[in-house]
Design an enzyme around this catalytic site. Sequence first.
Site, short mmCIF file in Angstrom:
data_model
loop_
_atom_site.label_atom_id
_atom_site.label_comp_id
_atom_site.label_asym_id
_atom_site.label_seq_id
_atom_site.Cartn_x
_atom_site.Cartn_y
_atom_site.Cartn_z
N GLU A 37 0.82 -1.21 0.00
CA GLU A 37 0.00 0.00 0.00
C GLU A 37 0.86 1.26 0.00
O GLU A 37 0.53 2.24 -0.65
CB GLU A 37 -0.94 0.01 1.20
CG GLU A 37 -2.11 -0.97 1.08
CD GLU A 37 -2.97 -0.70 -0.14
OE1 GLU A 37 -3.18 0.49 -0.46
OE2 GLU A 37 -3.42 -1.65 -0.78
N CYS A 192 -13.33 1.17 -15.26
CA CYS A 192 -13.70 2.58 -15.13
C CYS A 192 -12.45 3.44 -15.20
O CYS A 192 -12.12 4.19 -14.29
CB CYS A 192 -14.43 2.80 -13.80
SG CYS A 192 -15.27 4.40 -13.67
N CYS A 199 -17.62 0.94 -20.25
CA CYS A 199 -18.94 1.01 -19.61
C CYS A 199 -19.83 -0.18 -19.99
O CYS A 199 -20.69 -0.58 -19.20
CB CYS A 199 -19.62 2.32 -19.96
SG CYS A 199 -18.68 3.78 -19.44
#
Length: 346
Positions: A37, A192, A199
Site C-alpha cells: 500500500e 472505469c 462502460c
Amino acid sequence: MQHENFQRAVLGWFDQYGRTHLPWQKERTPYRVWISEIMLQQTQVGTVIPYFERFLARFPDVESLAESSFDEVIALWAGLGYYARARNLHRAARIIVERHRGQLPTSLEELSALPGIGRSTAGAILSLGSGIRAPILDGNVKRVLCRHRGIEGWPGNPRILEKLWELSEALTPSIRVADYNQAMMDLGATVCTKRNPGCSTCPVGRDCEAFRSGRIDAIPATKPRRTLPVKRCFMLALTNGHGAFYLEKRQNVGVWGGLWSLPEFDCEEDVYAWCGKQHIDCSNLERLPQRRHTFSHYHLDFVPLVVRTGSDHCQIGEPSLGSWLIPNETIGLPAPILKLLTEIAD
DNA sequence: AATGCGGGGGG
DNA sequence: CCCCCAGCATT
C-alpha cells in the site's frame, strides 16, 4: 438495499474478472499489505511489482525492516519516488516493534497514528490484510464513485472528498470486505479508467449517472492547474577517470531526500570557485546540453558540467558530505541522475 | 486549505 | 508536450 445491489454487482464482477495474482495477494499478511500500500501510493501497479519483490526478499518481516539501516531501505527504494514514504516506512517499522510487539495495529486510530499511514491506507491494511470492515478512498474508488453518482467537481476539493468518504463508508460491506475493496480498485484500474472506460462491461454501468447523462469524459473533474514554475541549476559531474563520481548525500527533507546526487550550483562561476577551493583543475570542463526533469510542482532545468580529474585520490575539503562512488542501481541515486552518469561513463 | 513530494507510462 | 497514477505530511 440499493447498497446491497451495488455490492453484489461489484463482488460478482470480482469473482470473474478481479485481480487475484498480484505479488502482495499471494501469502497475504498485514505486513505485506502495508508495504504494498505504501509503494502503491501515487504509483502504478506495474511500476511497484519489481520493487515489492526486491523489498520483501530483503525485508520479509517487520523485524528485519526495523533492524535495518535507513541507507539500505532508501537504496532499495531509489527510483520509486516520494522518498518520504521510505523514511516513514522505516520509522513506522521501529515503532511497531517497540510499541506494538512487532504486530501491525488492528484499529484505524492506531494505524493512522503511524508515519506514512493515512485514512485510506489504514483502511486498506485492515480490510485487505485482516478482513476488518473499513472503507478506502484511493484514486480508483474516487473515480468509480464520482461517475456512478454523477458527482461533479474536483475530488480533491475537501467538500467533495468528505462526501466521497461518506459514500465509500456506506457502501463498504461487512462480509467479503477484502474482495469488495480490491474489486473497487480493480474496477477503477481496468474498467472505469480515466479514458475510454469500458462502460459496456461495467457491473454497475446500468445505473451509472455519468454514463446515463453522457458525462463520462467530464467526471471526475480534473485538478485546476497552474503552469509549473521553472528552477535552474548547474550540476557538477566530477569523475576520476575510473568510473567513480564525486557524489553528495542530500538532506532527508525536500526533493530527492536521503539520496546521493551531484553537487548543485546556481551559476557556472560558483563551479569554478568551488573547484578552485578544492585545487581541482577544471580547465577541461565540458558543458553538456541542458536537461529537464519535471516534478509534480516544478520543472528543474539543469546543465551538467563534466570535469575529469584523472586522479584517484582527489581530496575534497570539508564539509565532507561527499564520497567518490561508482554509480549503479544499488546506492540510491535519483533516476535522472543515474541516467546522466551512465551516459557520461559510456 | 494549500503545498510539497517522483518517476513511469500513455495520449 | 501533456496528463494521470492504490496519498500523506507539513505548514
